[in-house]
Every structure is written in structure tokens, then in C-alpha cells.
Design a protein around this motif. Structure first.
Motif, PDB file in Angstrom:
ATOM      1  N   ALA A 125       0.843  -1.206   0.000  1.00 56.80           N
ATOM      2  CA  ALA A 125       0.000   0.000   0.000  1.00 56.80           C
ATOM      3  C   ALA A 125       0.875   1.252   0.000  1.00 56.80           C
ATOM      4  CB  ALA A 125      -0.926  -0.010   1.214  1.00 56.80           C
ATOM      5  N   SER A 126       1.961   1.215   0.775  1.00 57.52           N
ATOM      6  CA  SER A 126       2.865   2.370   0.811  1.00 57.52           C
ATOM      7  C   SER A 126       3.482   2.618  -0.563  1.00 57.52           C
ATOM      8  CB  SER A 126       3.993   2.134   1.831  1.00 57.52           C
ATOM      9  OG  SER A 126       3.471   1.833   3.091  1.00 57.52           O
ATOM     10  N   LEU A 127       3.864   1.535  -1.244  1.00 58.43           N
ATOM     11  CA  LEU A 127       4.487   1.685  -2.556  1.00 58.43           C
ATOM     12  C   LEU A 127       3.469   2.230  -3.570  1.00 58.43           C
ATOM     13  CD1 LEU A 127       6.885   1.389  -4.471  1.00 58.43           C
ATOM     14  CD2 LEU A 127       6.296  -1.023  -4.774  1.00 58.43           C
ATOM     15  N   SER A 128       2.256   1.708  -3.509  1.00 59.92           N
ATOM     16  CA  SER A 128       1.218   2.191  -4.443  1.00 59.92           C
ATOM     17  C   SER A 128       0.976   3.682  -4.272  1.00 59.92           C
ATOM     18  CB  SER A 128      -0.092   1.422  -4.216  1.00 59.92           C
ATOM     19  OG  SER A 128       0.091   0.050  -4.498  1.00 59.92           O
ATOM     20  N   ILE A 129       0.924   4.123  -3.020  1.00 56.50           N
ATOM     21  CA  ILE A 129       0.715   5.553  -2.747  1.00 56.50           C
ATOM     22  C   ILE A 129       1.878   6.374  -3.301  1.00 56.50           C
ATOM     23  CG2 ILE A 129       0.606   7.286  -0.895  1.00 56.50           C
ATOM     24  CD1 ILE A 129      -0.911   5.034   0.746  1.00 56.50           C
ATOM     25  N   ALA A 130       3.098   5.896  -3.055  1.00 55.20           N
ATOM     26  CA  ALA A 130       4.273   6.658  -3.480  1.00 55.20           C
ATOM     27  C   ALA A 130       4.388   6.725  -5.003  1.00 55.20           C
ATOM     28  CB  ALA A 130       5.538   6.041  -2.884  1.00 55.20           C
ATOM     29  N   LEU A 131       3.982   5.640  -5.675  1.00 55.81           N
ATOM     30  CA  LEU A 131       4.082   5.617  -7.140  1.00 55.81           C
ATOM     31  C   LEU A 131       2.871   6.265  -7.804  1.00 55.81           C
ATOM     32  CD1 LEU A 131       5.454   1.997  -7.781  1.00 55.81           C
ATOM     33  CD2 LEU A 131       6.711   4.165  -7.992  1.00 55.81           C
ATOM     34  N   GLY A 132       1.764   6.367  -7.046  1.00 56.08           N
ATOM     35  CA  GLY A 132       0.538   6.899  -7.647  1.00 56.08           C
ATOM     36  C   GLY A 132      -0.138   5.902  -8.564  1.00 56.08           C
ATOM     37  N   THR A 133       0.175   4.613  -8.408  1.00 58.92           N
ATOM     38  CA  THR A 133      -0.462   3.562  -9.210  1.00 58.92           C
ATOM     39  C   THR A 133      -0.474   2.276  -8.393  1.00 58.92           C
ATOM     40  OG1 THR A 133      -0.463   2.452 -11.374  1.00 58.92           O
ATOM     41  CG2 THR A 133       1.686   2.759 -10.313  1.00 58.92           C
ATOM     42  N   ASP A 134      -1.388   1.368  -8.726  1.00 59.90           N
ATOM     43  CA  ASP A 134      -1.496   0.115  -7.966  1.00 59.90           C
ATOM     44  C   ASP A 134      -0.284  -0.771  -8.232  1.00 59.90           C
ATOM     45  OD1 ASP A 134      -2.152  -2.228  -6.735  1.00 59.90           O
ATOM     46  OD2 ASP A 134      -3.791  -2.743  -8.109  1.00 59.90           O
ATOM     47  N   ALA A 135       0.584  -0.905  -7.245  1.00 64.71           N
ATOM     48  CA  ALA A 135       1.826  -1.663  -7.416  1.00 64.71           C
ATOM     49  C   ALA A 135       1.635  -3.151  -7.166  1.00 64.71           C
ATOM     50  CB  ALA A 135       2.909  -1.107  -6.478  1.00 64.71           C
ATOM     51  N   SER A 136       0.442  -3.549  -6.729  1.00 63.86           N
ATOM     52  CA  SER A 136       0.243  -4.970  -6.408  1.00 63.86           C
ATOM     53  C   SER A 136       0.182  -5.825  -7.673  1.00 63.86           C
ATOM     54  CB  SER A 136      -1.034  -5.158  -5.578  1.00 63.86           C
ATOM     55  OG  SER A 136      -2.171  -4.848  -6.357  1.00 63.86           O
ATOM     56  N   LYS A 137       0.063  -5.171  -8.842  1.00 64.26           N
ATOM     57  CA  LYS A 137       0.031  -5.935 -10.096  1.00 64.26           C
ATOM     58  C   LYS A 137       1.436  -6.342 -10.557  1.00 64.26           C
ATOM     59  CE  LYS A 137      -0.084  -1.519 -12.518  1.00 64.26           C
ATOM     60  NZ  LYS A 137      -0.981  -0.399 -12.814  1.00 64.26           N
ATOM     61  N   TYR A 138       2.463  -5.760  -9.937  1.00 64.54           N
ATOM     62  CA  TYR A 138       3.841  -6.075 -10.355  1.00 64.54           C
ATOM     63  C   TYR A 138       4.321  -7.357  -9.690  1.00 64.54           C
ATOM     64  CZ  TYR A 138       3.710  -1.111 -11.661  1.00 64.54           C
ATOM     65  OH  TYR A 138       3.365   0.112 -12.175  1.00 64.54           O
ATOM     66  N   ASP A 139       5.274  -8.046 -10.337  1.00 61.17           N
ATOM     67  CA  ASP A 139       5.902  -9.232  -9.749  1.00 61.17           C
ATOM     68  C   ASP A 139       6.710  -8.805  -8.525  1.00 61.17           C
ATOM     69  OD1 ASP A 139       7.322 -11.470  -9.043  1.00 61.17           O
ATOM     70  OD2 ASP A 139       8.586 -11.495 -10.847  1.00 61.17           O
ATOM     71  N   PRO A 140       6.324  -9.279  -7.315  1.00 63.68           N
ATOM     72  CA  PRO A 140       7.014  -8.823  -6.110  1.00 63.68           C
ATOM     73  C   PRO A 140       8.513  -9.107  -6.144  1.00 63.68           C
ATOM     74  CG  PRO A 140       5.141 -10.257  -5.547  1.00 63.68           C
ATOM     75  CD  PRO A 140       5.261 -10.269  -7.032  1.00 63.68           C
ATOM     76  N   ASP A 141       8.900 -10.191  -6.841  1.00 67.55           N
ATOM     77  CA  ASP A 141      10.310 -10.566  -6.788  1.00 67.55           C
ATOM     78  C   ASP A 141      11.086 -10.150  -8.026  1.00 67.55           C
ATOM     79  OD1 ASP A 141      10.208 -11.723  -4.153  1.00 67.55           O
ATOM     80  OD2 ASP A 141       8.893 -13.228  -5.072  1.00 67.55           O
ATOM     81  N   GLY A 142      10.437  -9.364  -8.866  1.00 66.48           N
ATOM     82  CA  GLY A 142      11.149  -8.800 -10.012  1.00 66.48           C
ATOM     83  C   GLY A 142      11.543  -7.358  -9.741  1.00 66.48           C
ATOM     84  N   PRO A 143      12.282  -6.776 -10.674  1.00 65.45           N
ATOM     85  CA  PRO A 143      12.637  -5.354 -10.513  1.00 65.45           C
ATOM     86  C   PRO A 143      11.414  -4.473 -10.774  1.00 65.45           C
ATOM     87  CG  PRO A 143      13.376  -6.173 -12.646  1.00 65.45           C
ATOM     88  CD  PRO A 143      12.783  -7.362 -11.923  1.00 65.45           C
TER      89      PRO A 143
END
Lengths: 447, 447
Positions: free
Chosen positions: B310-328
């Protein structure tokens, strides 16, 4: 199974009603007194450790929210208006004690329930279950002026807010179930959100969402104490208090008050044993009655006449400065529009103890409430009678002067009470609720 | 006269920025951590005694006035919202320490100046001159709901009230001259009324009569601390603060902030040396840079992904949960309407430390401010540079995990700083003002 189980005889509960250098306005001048004790933590530490060694239930810190509550002539001689703030002092004292209860006065009129709930919960955690809240509504009009108001808040409004304030504070203490914090390092769950309750209180005087940001207090709720003696004060006590500090003038008045408050508690469905009546009593211990009385007269004599005479004039409803200080009280006191009860009781007191005008004034300017003055045996007799006749479940002891007056109580009166089985020899529990024989409140939101 | 007198080289001031189990949200799960420290006085006592042995200037207790300041998924994993209340805790800690300063956060928006003035004065007396007040205006809207309001108080109104609140509190601290209490047992005069001042404050937001019911604090005034970085926050700091806790992201930003606040202080006629700039710094000490970085990654890995993302999504301004957690972190992050600065700095961070999406999220969910991660020597180098280049007069140290992260700072970093002459080996004074090199304020009403 043992057959030795038997009903325990009732015992006294004893709390110390403290200002750092006594409630008596002459006490700071008494031989051996520490005049700087108001701001000297080490002195207060020695007092509370002495009280704990004597197995007192609690140390109760009286409080004020204003300085200017008397004329400057009296004020400049008074040690009772300036001292440590109760929460900071009691928190510090929690570290240097292990068992004795810690009772703080906090106002429902000039503070916020979230702050009050939080500080008492914190003190209860710091002390492992020894906190008590003396609910006051703060009648002194000078206090209002320190909190943005021109006039003090009217009596019935204060009591109405106090009742709602109590509901909010206890509701906030119940924000978390006792087992809400699970600290599971493996799963990463710190607390169970199913065991957190959002209060969402919206009442006439208060709106508070919650939850409180502190785990449920060790005692469930800190012990609730009340001191009001007006009709709304008695009703608030009957509905909410677990200990009542009161000021009956004698045993007859105490029995009436005791029966009234316990009756009101029964009427609202409470167990009257869960409400302890603890009249304030000024205790002066001597080798003989004459010795004790001499100590008291010496103490009274340290109240400056300039401030003492004002108290006498108020009580008589006439200017008493015109009388010969060293003569007896004249018999031709004019009738008063002020309190006739007050005038009559002062005239009675002067006659009974054969006091001069000066001594009478100094008594009123010093401490004029209920007093037990005598030997350890005679005071133990009186206390035992009050307990047996349901005038008291114990006493809120006003010490006359410190440290000597405290030593007299701890080293002489308490052992006599213990010898008679009227007071504990050891603490049997660890929390103030356990000392007072009070149940731990259930959480209203969780099993 | 000795000729050895020379200008003393500037030294760092160090304060510890504490929640009982660290500010990092994964810290309570770190090996050796005390997950119950929020309500365990003995753990906190051991922390502050360690800090005092390391000669820290002060122990600073961060604070909140609400629980519900994050989604429940994050909240249930957080140890940062529940703990002891600051005044009760610091008062208790004053008894188990002798020299280290005790800084408490207190809100000017949701409290009364009479209470605040009184509690800090009391803490200052209890601790013999070690109290500091971190003035906050409390922006969190959840706090408002615990104090009768539906919405939080607007920013400029909060700062306007804060400025007036400061005037009232410091005015109340000056209620009595330092020598007002004479305790003359012989004459019976407890204090000199000529040395008591009635404030009679009547301003836009506050009306407070006074005087305060407590003697002037040992330090004259407890040390004033401020943390705001907005324009009104900086101005309030320049006008009132003696120490500033701030959060510049790097040395360049720190130098600009340092120059700005000191410049504003000079503009209002203050000595800039009497305002210490203490940036917050997260310190991880290792045997090597790699060892320290590994500790940090291990700590970050203890932040649960559900709350971190949730913190990352807020900081990026986009839903980050769609990204591969273990990728770059993908290179095609969409442009945001939210903070572009924040998005850019997160992308920079991921690239610089080669973090996966998971690690990046956990960094943001843990602690993402300024950090010094390395060996005692490398961190001492950095701190020395910040001091020399006027980016800081010292640091507000955020410890990564306890007790080990504290031991690393106290036993490894501090001796290295001492060896270089950058930090005291012994306390030279007894009050926090003396530790910080701050003058004792004159009483505005008395010579």
C-alpha cells in the motif's frame, strides 16, 4: 479441603490524603517539617515508602487548578496551592513503590476524556495495576479563568458532563479486549483487530470516536473515586464510584451518609460492598490525650493570625477581628444571614475545647474537619467503632505534619490497628482493586 | 590565567527518536526484539539507561493521538500506535536516570496551555531540569475525532493557535520569579507575592488568567523543540524553537533547510547558535557496509507485504500490487497526478540499491527517510561532514531495532565519534539546556 475457611472480619481501608507538606496550612512551619517538599521529590518518595511499609491501600494526591483561591494575605503563607502536577508525580512515585495504590484527581470540567482515559491507563500500566481516578468537577471559579472561561460552569451542568465523561472514559478503557495484543512475531500480527472496539460516542456534551491508543489497563479500569457530597455528587458516587472520600463531621453524620450512598448504590443495582466509604480524618497521635492535643494546638498556633481570622469571620458571618484574640469567644455573636449551621458549630467547638478567639481562628485556618486526636489505643477504638457501626469502611487520613505525624501513624497507630485485626499486616494482592476488595470490571464490548 | 583556553570545536548533539520498539514497523519481529516493550517499563528503562551511558543529549518520545491512521491490514501489524502516554512515561523514566534529557510531544491543538505548562514544569522539577517540549499542531484528522471535532483543524489556524499557545505557556512558566519561594518558617511567609505575576492573557484563540500553580521550572523554561517543515512550521521554529527535528532527504536539502531556519532566526533577532538543527537519521551499524545493508534488508523483510505494498502504491501513484514482487520495478510506471517528486525518488531508490518490488515496498513500509548504513567509521565520516558543512548540529537518531540496534550505536558508533572529538565523553552539565549549549531564559516579568 480444609475446614478452617471462615468469613473474614471486615478490616479498615486506609488511604493518605496528601498535599506534599500536609493539608494543614501551618504544617510547613512545624518542627522537623520540610518546607520545600512541594518541589522535592525525595521527600515525597520517603513519605510514600513509609506509607507502603505501613501497608496503606493508597496514596491520594489532592489537587487544584488555580492559585488565586484565597486573599493574598493568606495565599503568601500557604503551601497548599503550588506543587507537582499529579500525573507526573504519581508516575514517578510508581517507580519507587511496588504495592501501594496511586490516586490522582482529574477534572471532568476542564479536561478531555481522551487525555484522562489515556493518562490513567498509562499510569495503571506503569504501576502494574495501582491507579485510581478521583473524579472532580472543579467548582473553584478561579480555575475556569485558567481555561478560557469568565465564569465557572454551573453545578448541574458540571455533574451532567461528569456522568457522560465517566461513560466515555470507561468506554475508552474497554477499547481493546484483555487478550487483543498477541505479539505474534512469526505471523507478524501485533494485535487482533476483531478485539478492538471503536467507541463512536456522540452525547450531549462529548463526541469521542476512539479507540484509545493504549492496551486495556491492568485493573481493567483504574479504581473510580468520588468526593462530592451534594445530592448530584452522592448520586454520581452511587452510580460510578468504588471509593468515596467524604467529610462527615461526626459518627452520626457519617452513618447517615454511609446508609444514603450505599442505599443509592443498591437502588441502581450495585453491590454495596463494591463501594467503600472512606471519611477524611485528621489524625494526631500522642502519648496521652493531653500530649496529642498539645501537638495539635502547637500546629494550629503556626497558622498566621492574619489569615486565620478571615476564616473565623467567614464562619461566624461577622468581623471577628474586633474580638480580643486572647479572650474567649464573646457570647453575643450577631445572627447571620450566612450559614447558621456553620456559625453554631464554631460556637460549639469554642465552648467544647475552651479555645480563645485566636485558637479558634487558627483551628479554622488550619484544619477543622473530623479529627481523631489521642493515643494509638483511643484512635483505634474510634476507628473500630466507625467500622462496626457502618460509619466508614476505612479512612482517608489527613496527616497533620510531616514527617513526624506520618511516623506517628505508621509506627504507632497502624501496629495497634493490626494487633486488633482491624488492618492488614501484609498486602494480599498486587493491585489497588485487590487491596480494596473490588472486582475487576468486565469489558463491556468483549467477553 | 592559563593560555590553554581555546575555542571549543563544535560537537554533535544526539537525541534518540523513540517509539518503545523503534519507529520501523518491522522492528518488533527482529531477532532479540521485545515485542511487548510498548507496555513494559523495564525494557524502556534499559533503553534509556543505555542511551544515558552513551551520553546522549535526550530521549525523545514520539506520539500520536489516534489509532486509526492506517488501513486495518497495516494497523494490525503495527506496534507504533499504542504505548504509554508520554508525560507518565517520561516522569517514571526521570527517576531511573540522572542526566539525559526527556522530550515529550504535546499538541497545541487538542490540549490546554494551563495543563501543558503545568505538566512540563512538573517534569522539569522532577527531573532537575531535563524536560523538553516538542510543540506539535497534530495534523492527523483521526485525532480531531477523539476531541469532539468532525474534521481536523485547518493548517494555518493550527499554526496561529500554536504561536499564541507558546506565548501563554512560556508566560505561565514565568508566573513566579526564580526566588519567589522563600519558605521562611520563622515569619510564616511561604512565598513573596511581589514575585508572583498574574498573566491575564486575552488573545484571539486563548484566554488564560494564571498564575501557574507551580514554581518556575529548573531550566527557566523547558527546552522548546519543533518539527514542522512547512513554511509556517519553519517560521514557528525560527521564532520559538531551540531544537528542530527535521527530515531532509540528503545533505544538500539539509544545508538549505539549515540555512533557511537559522536565517529566519537571525531575522527575528535571535542568536542562531541557540537553535540546534537535528535531522532525523536512521542508523544501521555493521562490520562492513555489506553487513549493515544485510541487517537493513533483513529488517525490511519483516514488514508484511500486504501493508508494505500500500505504501508503494501511494508513493508511485499507481497500484503496485500488479507487479511481480520478486522482479525489478518495471520501467513503464504511468505518469501520476500525485506527487511527481515522490514517484521519482522511489524509482531512483529502486535503481540505486537494485531493490525488487517487494524490497522497495518493504523499505517504504518500514522506514524510508534519511539513513546512515555502514561501519562505525563510515557513519562517523558522514556525521562529521554534515556537522562541518552546516547540514546539522547533530542528529535525531531513529534506532532500527532494539535492543541490538541501540547497542550497536552506543557501543560502536558513539566511541568512534568520541575518538574523533565529535561527541562528548562525559556530561559537562546537569540540565538539558547545558547539554545543548542553550542559555537559561530570563523571566519576562522579573529581573
Amino acid at each position: 479441603m480444609s475446614d478452617s475457611k471462615r468469613v473474614k472480619r471486615p478490616q479498615l481501608h486506609l488511604t493518605a490524603f496528601m498535599r506534599p507538606v500536609s493539608l494543614h496550612t501551618g504544617a510547613w512551619r512545624y518542627p522537623g517539617a520540610y518546607p520545600d517538599a512541594n518541589f522535592n521529590f525525595n521527600h515525597i518518595k520517603s513519605f510514600i515508602q513509609k506509607l507502603e511499609a505501613a501497608k496503606f491501600d493508597a496514596f491520594f494526591m489532592a489537587d487544584h487548578l488555580a492559585v488565586l483561591n484565597m486573599p493574598v494575605e493568606a495565599l503568601k503563607r500557604s503551601h497548599t496551592v503550588t506543587s507537582f502536577e499529579p500525573f507526573t508525580l504519581l508516575s514517578a512515585l510508581s517507580v519507587v513503590t511496588e504495592k501501594i495504590g496511586l490516586a490522582a484527581t482529574a477534572s471532568t470540567t476542564y479536561d478531555e476524556p481522551y487525555h484522562i482515559a489515556r493518562r490513567f491507563a498509562s499510569l495503571d500500566h506503569l504501576s502494574n495495576g495501582r491507579a485510581a481516578w478521583n473524579i472532580v468537577t472543579t467548582g473553584n471559579p478561579e480555575s475556569a479563568k485558567n481555561f478560557g472561561l469568565e465564569d465557572h460552569v454551573e453545578h448541574s451542568s458540571r455533574y451532567k458532563r461528569a456522568r457522560e465523561f465517566y461513560d466515555v472514559v470507561t468506554g475508552l478503557w474497554d477499547s481493546f479486549a484483555d487478550d487483543a495484543f498477541i505479539w505474534d512475531q512469526e505471523s507478524g500480527v501485533y494485535f487482533d483487530p476483531e478485539k478492538m472496539h471503536v467507541l463512536n460516542h456522540k452525547g450531549d456534551d462529548l463526541k469521542v470516536k476512539g479507540p484509545l491508543n493504549i492496551a486495556r489497563p491492568v485493573q481493567g479500569w483504574p479504581v473510580i473515586v468520588q468526593a462530592g457530597q451534594s445530592d448530584p455528587g452522592r448520586q454520581l458516587a452511587a452510580e460510578t464510584a468504588e471509593a468515596v472520600f467524604c467529610s462527615p463531621r461526626d459518627l452520626e453524620a457519617a452513618k447517615a451518609l454511609y446508609a444514603d450512598i450505599k442505599g443509592r448504590a443498591i437502588a441502581v443495582g450495585r453491590d454495596p460492598n463494591h463501594l467503600k466509604i472512606l471519611p477524611a480524618a485528621f489524625i494526631v497521635v500522642g502519648d496521652s490525650f493531653e500530649d496529642a492535643q498539645a501537638k495539635r494546638l502547637k500546629l494550629d498556633s503556626l497558622v498566621h493570625y492574619d489569615s486565620a481570622i478571615a476564616s473565623l469571620s467567614i464562619a461566624l458571618g461577622t468581623d471577628a477581628s474586633k474580638y480580643d484574640p486572647d479572650g474567649p469567644l464573646p457570647t453575643d455573636i450577631p445572627e447571620t444571614n450566612a450559614s447558621k449551621t456553620s456559625q453554631a458549630s464554631v460556637i460549639r467547638l469554642a465552648a467544647k475545647e475552651k479555645l480563645t478567639v485566636r485558637q479558634l481562628a487558627q483551628r479554622l485556618g488550619g484544619y477543622s474537619g473530623l479529627a481523631f486526636v489521642g493515643t494509638p489505643e483511643s484512635i483505634a477504638d474510634e476507628m473500630g467503632t466507625w467500622l462496626a457501626e457502618e460509619g466508614a469502611d476505612g479512612f482517608t487520613i489527613a496527616l497533620p505534619f510531616l514527617p513526624q505525624g506520618l511516623d506517628d501513624v505508621a509506627d504507632r497507630l497502624v501496629p495497634e490497628l493490626q494487633r486488633r485485626g482491624l488492618f492488614r499486616k501484609e498486602y494480599e494482592g498486587t493491585t489497588l482493586r485487590e487491596h480494596l476488595g473490588l472486582p475487576r470490571p468486565k469489558n463491556r464490548f468483549f467477553e
